[in-house]
Motif scaffolding. Structure first.
Motif, mmCIF file in Angstrom:
data_model
loop_
_atom_site.group_PDB
_atom_site.id
_atom_site.type_symbol
_atom_site.label_atom_id
_atom_site.label_comp_id
_atom_site.label_asym_id
_atom_site.label_seq_id
_atom_site.Cartn_x
_atom_site.Cartn_y
_atom_site.Cartn_z
ATOM 1 N N ASN A 2 0.823 -1.209 0.000
ATOM 2 C CA ASN A 2 0.000 0.000 0.000
ATOM 3 C C ASN A 2 0.853 1.252 0.000
ATOM 4 O OD1 ASN A 2 -2.416 -1.515 0.172
ATOM 5 N ND2 ASN A 2 -2.034 -1.815 2.357
ATOM 6 N N ARG A 3 1.346 1.612 -1.193
ATOM 7 C CA ARG A 3 2.112 2.845 -1.311
ATOM 8 C C ARG A 3 1.165 4.026 -1.323
ATOM 9 N NH1 ARG A 3 4.387 -0.579 -4.972
ATOM 10 N NH2 ARG A 3 3.259 0.390 -6.674
ATOM 11 N N THR A 4 1.708 5.211 -1.024
ATOM 12 C CA THR A 4 0.900 6.410 -1.065
ATOM 13 C C THR A 4 0.273 6.545 -2.446
ATOM 14 O OG1 THR A 4 2.350 7.493 0.516
ATOM 15 C CG2 THR A 4 0.920 8.908 -0.797
ATOM 16 N N PRO A 5 -1.063 6.653 -2.526
ATOM 17 C CA PRO A 5 -1.688 6.727 -3.853
ATOM 18 C C PRO A 5 -1.476 8.093 -4.486
ATOM 19 C CG PRO A 5 -3.344 6.952 -2.140
ATOM 20 C CD PRO A 5 -2.036 6.637 -1.440
ATOM 21 N N ASP A 149 9.290 12.368 3.844
ATOM 22 C CA ASP A 149 8.145 11.515 3.525
ATOM 23 C C ASP A 149 8.562 10.345 2.648
ATOM 24 O OD1 ASP A 149 6.648 13.285 4.945
ATOM 25 O OD2 ASP A 149 5.470 14.033 3.248
ATOM 26 N N LEU A 150 9.421 10.618 1.671
ATOM 27 C CA LEU A 150 9.893 9.550 0.790
ATOM 28 C C LEU A 150 10.667 8.506 1.572
ATOM 29 C CD1 LEU A 150 11.108 11.645 -2.293
ATOM 30 C CD2 LEU A 150 9.022 10.281 -2.118
ATOM 31 N N ALA A 151 11.553 8.968 2.449
ATOM 32 C CA ALA A 151 12.363 8.038 3.241
ATOM 33 C C ALA A 151 11.482 7.164 4.118
ATOM 34 C CB ALA A 151 13.375 8.808 4.086
ATOM 35 N N ALA A 152 10.477 7.765 4.751
ATOM 36 C CA ALA A 152 9.586 7.002 5.630
ATOM 37 C C ALA A 152 8.815 5.949 4.838
ATOM 38 C CB ALA A 152 8.615 7.947 6.335
ATOM 39 N N GLU A 153 8.361 6.307 3.624
ATOM 40 C CA GLU A 153 7.613 5.340 2.823
ATOM 41 C C GLU A 153 8.502 4.207 2.340
ATOM 42 O OE1 GLU A 153 4.708 5.126 -1.094
ATOM 43 O OE2 GLU A 153 5.001 7.032 -0.048
ATOM 44 N N VAL A 154 9.731 4.525 1.930
ATOM 45 C CA VAL A 154 10.652 3.482 1.474
ATOM 46 C C VAL A 154 10.962 2.510 2.613
ATOM 47 C CG1 VAL A 154 13.007 3.030 0.684
ATOM 48 C CG2 VAL A 154 11.665 4.852 -0.382
ATOM 49 N N ARG A 156 9.083 1.881 5.283
ATOM 50 C CA ARG A 156 7.874 1.157 5.689
ATOM 51 C C ARG A 156 7.416 0.149 4.645
ATOM 52 N NH1 ARG A 156 5.018 5.266 5.861
ATOM 53 N NH2 ARG A 156 3.848 5.039 3.922
ATOM 54 N N GLU A 157 7.396 0.573 3.370
ATOM 55 C CA GLU A 157 6.776 -0.238 2.335
ATOM 56 C C GLU A 157 7.739 -1.134 1.561
ATOM 57 O OE1 GLU A 157 3.680 -0.475 2.219
ATOM 58 O OE2 GLU A 157 3.065 1.252 3.408
ATOM 59 N N VAL A 158 9.022 -0.858 1.648
ATOM 60 C CA VAL A 158 9.981 -1.669 0.890
ATOM 61 C C VAL A 158 10.953 -2.393 1.824
ATOM 62 C CG1 VAL A 158 11.747 -1.688 -0.906
ATOM 63 C CG2 VAL A 158 9.802 -0.122 -1.098
ATOM 64 N N VAL A 159 11.751 -1.631 2.563
ATOM 65 C CA VAL A 159 12.792 -2.252 3.386
ATOM 66 C C VAL A 159 12.209 -3.174 4.441
ATOM 67 C CG1 VAL A 159 14.681 -1.812 5.004
ATOM 68 C CG2 VAL A 159 14.421 -0.379 2.959
ATOM 69 N N HIS A 160 11.244 -2.693 5.212
ATOM 70 C CA HIS A 160 10.703 -3.502 6.305
ATOM 71 C C HIS A 160 9.902 -4.696 5.807
ATOM 72 C CE1 HIS A 160 10.990 0.101 9.316
ATOM 73 N NE2 HIS A 160 12.163 -0.423 8.996
ATOM 74 N N ARG A 161 9.357 -4.614 4.602
ATOM 75 C CA ARG A 161 8.572 -5.718 4.065
ATOM 76 C C ARG A 161 9.446 -6.775 3.383
ATOM 77 N NH1 ARG A 161 2.911 -4.786 3.417
ATOM 78 N NH2 ARG A 161 2.284 -2.737 4.189
ATOM 79 N N VAL A 198 11.230 0.648 -5.015
ATOM 80 C CA VAL A 198 11.606 2.001 -4.574
ATOM 81 C C VAL A 198 11.360 3.000 -5.693
ATOM 82 C CG1 VAL A 198 13.512 3.483 -3.843
ATOM 83 C CG2 VAL A 198 13.278 1.190 -2.868
ATOM 84 N N ARG A 199 11.715 2.634 -6.912
ATOM 85 C CA ARG A 199 11.490 3.538 -8.049
ATOM 86 C C ARG A 199 10.010 3.788 -8.272
ATOM 87 N NH1 ARG A 199 15.951 4.724 -10.932
ATOM 88 N NH2 ARG A 199 17.784 3.363 -10.655
#
Length: 233
Positions: A2-5, A149-154, A156-161, A198-199
């Motif tokens: 669930n990335r930021t829409p 914001d970008l760092a937090a999303e990366v 949460r949604e990529v590294v931690h998953r 990430v891209r």
């Protein structure tokens, strides 16, 4: 995931000025001047977008106002000559209209603009009714997201998953939209997938990987285990 829409509806301009099919030439020119726009959606009685009229559609009226077109112009510029004699939006507009849905991703709108060589797109609902307009500059709004914001999303949604056991060994830093990942991984086989994800995060400009680790780890083989040796023939 669930990335930021970020869809067309998130960045489009709304409400938007438009004209009816029967709008006269002078009203179109006055509307463009008043609202400082170079193109207007054209709507039918049901408020459905049926075309777009632009300043370029109006110019032939002035170009051929006091001149007689040559035979060559009559052959090769028939469309412009037709518009030179037009008096309403229905006669001037480009149709059918090139439109985009509000729920479309920004990349789809960008591709449409590039392929069809237009600077803006009317945004319509499922019935074709006008919802707004999206321009090239609107599509660039996604790159205004703060680096934090970008760092937090990366994270949460990529590294931690993808790397739940990495803990703090993979660090994420963003500088002017460029994501830098550094640290160490016991298994780097998922790095290509992580880079693609990430891209795909809205607003990311580029990705740089400075992560080291073992890329030979296989299912069922713990990191660091030696590869089986092939017996000599």
């Amino acid at each position: 995931m669930n990335r930021t829409p970020y869809f067309v509806a998130d960045v489009m301009s709304s409400p938007v000025v438009a004209v009816d099919e029967g709008a006269p030439f002078k009203e179109i020119a006055e509307t463009m001047a008043r609202w400082k726009v170079s193109a207007l959606p054209v709507l039918d009685e049901e408020r459905v977008v049926v075309g777009v009229v632009s300043a370029a559609d109006l110019l032939p009226k002035e170009e051929f106002r006091d001149s007689v077109p040559s035979r060559m112009e009559q052959v090769h510029r028939l469309a412009d000559l037709t518009k030179a004699g037009a008096t309403t939006a229905a006669e001037l507009m480009s149709s059918p209209a090139i439109t985009v849905r509000g729920e479309a991703p920004l990349a789809q709108a960008a591709r449409k603009m590039a392929v069809d060589r237009v600077k803006r797109l009317p945004v319509v609902d499922a019935a074709g009714r006008l919802q707004g307009v999206v321009s090239r500059s609107d599509l660039l709004k996604v790159f205004l997201r703060p680096d934090e914001d970008l760092a937090a999303e990366v994270r949460r949604e990529v590294v931690h998953r993808l790397f739940p056991d990495a803990g703090e060994t993979v660090r994420v830093r963003v500088d002017n939209g460029v994501v830098v990942l550094s640290g160490n991984l016991s298994d780097t086989r998922l790095v290509p997938l992580a880079e693609r994800l990430v891209r795909a995060v809205a607003g990311v400009v580029d990705v740089q990987w400075r992560v080291s680790g073992d890329s030979r780890t296989r299912a069922g083989q713990p990191p660091g285990a030696e590869e089986p040796q092939t017996p000599p023939s």
